[in-house]
Design an enzyme around this catalytic site. Structure first.
Site, PDB file in Angstrom:
ATOM      1  N   GLU A   1       0.869  -1.183   0.000  1.00 39.40           N
ATOM      2  CA  GLU A   1       0.000   0.000   0.000  1.00 39.40           C
ATOM      3  C   GLU A   1       0.899   1.225   0.000  1.00 39.40           C
ATOM      4  OE1 GLU A   1      -3.131   0.120   2.963  1.00 39.40           O
ATOM      5  OE2 GLU A   1      -2.825   2.267   3.262  1.00 39.40           O
TER       6      GLU A   1
ATOM      7  N   GLU B   1      -2.419  11.204   3.876  1.00 37.29           N
ATOM      8  CA  GLU B   1      -3.471  10.914   4.834  1.00 37.29           C
ATOM      9  C   GLU B   1      -3.516  12.050   5.852  1.00 37.29           C
ATOM     10  OE1 GLU B   1      -4.554   6.576   5.977  1.00 37.29           O
ATOM     11  OE2 GLU B   1      -2.372   6.643   5.847  1.00 37.29           O
TER      12      GLU B   1
END
Length: 294
Positions: free
Chosen positions: A170, A175
């Protein structure tokens, strides 16, 4: 659940393979008898060839249409159930939560009941539309704010060649959690390095005005390294160690995701403010530049 029979067979095969390698390189001992010679495994250290990227995007969305995002560029992950992080939203595939107008894509998270969840949002994906191995991804975006928001610009493997998460990797280009305003995170996850065992490769960067102005979030991905840039300043550098997929599963196709999660293990760690909704992430453009082979 772990398949112990398969694991046992793999272990036996590995032992036999080592024995064969050892026996294939025999030498005579002091008594004239032949004995096995240990042959250490070969570790190939990757070399940075200084890869560059094409000047013109191979794939892009400038969001010049009006209405739903272009189906030629985007698909959706839909549904609720927490998404493995105890999230509170139900993801839809409608303009209620993802729409284009005035040159911007807007993803909107709303406080409304759907599918047994208390919020709705959108999780847009390029899977099947843009699946890339290496390259530069640029996303110019303005983030939501408020306790309980958890926007992300990230990448997942299209084929899961090494197994389910986190084995196939990933890449989190951006974020942000609303209770920690303006602290933005770039991370990668793999079987050896991921957050549930606290070994993830990650950085935190303060970006003043992350939710009031547009900022450029970028990854440069090559066979040698994954490098992250915020507003064209390098903030993250993770080099391929050359020790296999457990560390570096980043040699297969990945696709891009854009979403706003609500609550969850991280986004809701300090609760969810019920008074802030709806919340939006605006995206000015998404561009992908192909890596030039060397």
């Amino acid at each position: 659940m772990i398949d112990f029979v398969k694991c046992f067979k793999k272990e036996v095969f590995a032992v036999l393979a080592i024995a064969v390698v050892g026996l294939s390189g025999c030498s005579k001992g002091s008594g004239g008898e032949e004995g096995p010679v240990y042959v250490p495994p070969v570790v190939t250290t990757p070399v940075d060839k200084g890869w560059t990227f094409e000047a013109t995007p191979t794939w892009s969305d400038e969001f010049t249409n009006t209405g739903a995002p272009l189906s030629s560029n985007w698909d959706y992950d839909t549904g609720g159930g927490g998404w493995g992080n105890n999230e509170l939203e139900y993801y839809t595939n409608t303009t209620n939560n993802a729409s284009v107008a005035n040159g911007l894509l807007t993803i909107t998270a709303k406080k409304e009941n759907m599918g047994g969840m208390a919020y709705t949002s959108s999780r847009m994906v390029t899977r099947g539309k843009l699946d890339a191995l290496y390259g530069r991804f640029e996303i110019k975006a303005k983030l939501p704010s408020g306790k309980g928001t958890w926007p992300a610009i990230w990448m997942l493997p299209t084929d899961r060649a090494y197994g389910d998460w986190p084995k196939s990797g990933e890449i989190d280009i951006m974020e942000h959690v609303g209770y920690d305003q303006d602290n933005v995170h770039f991370s990668t996850h793999s079987e050896a390095y991921y957050f549930k065992i606290n070994t993830q490769k990650t950085i935190t960067k303060k970006i003043d005005g992350a939710s009031t102005a547009f900022h450029l979030y970028r990854v440069d991905w090559t066979p040698y390294a994954i490098r992250g840039y915020y507003d064209d300043v390098k903030v993250f550098d993770f080099a391929n160690e050359g020790t296999g997929y457990k560390v570096w599963p980043f040699d297969k196709r990945f696709h891009l995701l854009l979403n706003i999660a609500v609550g969850g293990d991280w986004g809701g760690a300090q609760g969810v403010d019920a008074s802030i909704w709806p919340q939006k992430m605006d995206v000015d453009y998404v561009r992908y530049y192909k890596m030039i082979e060397k």
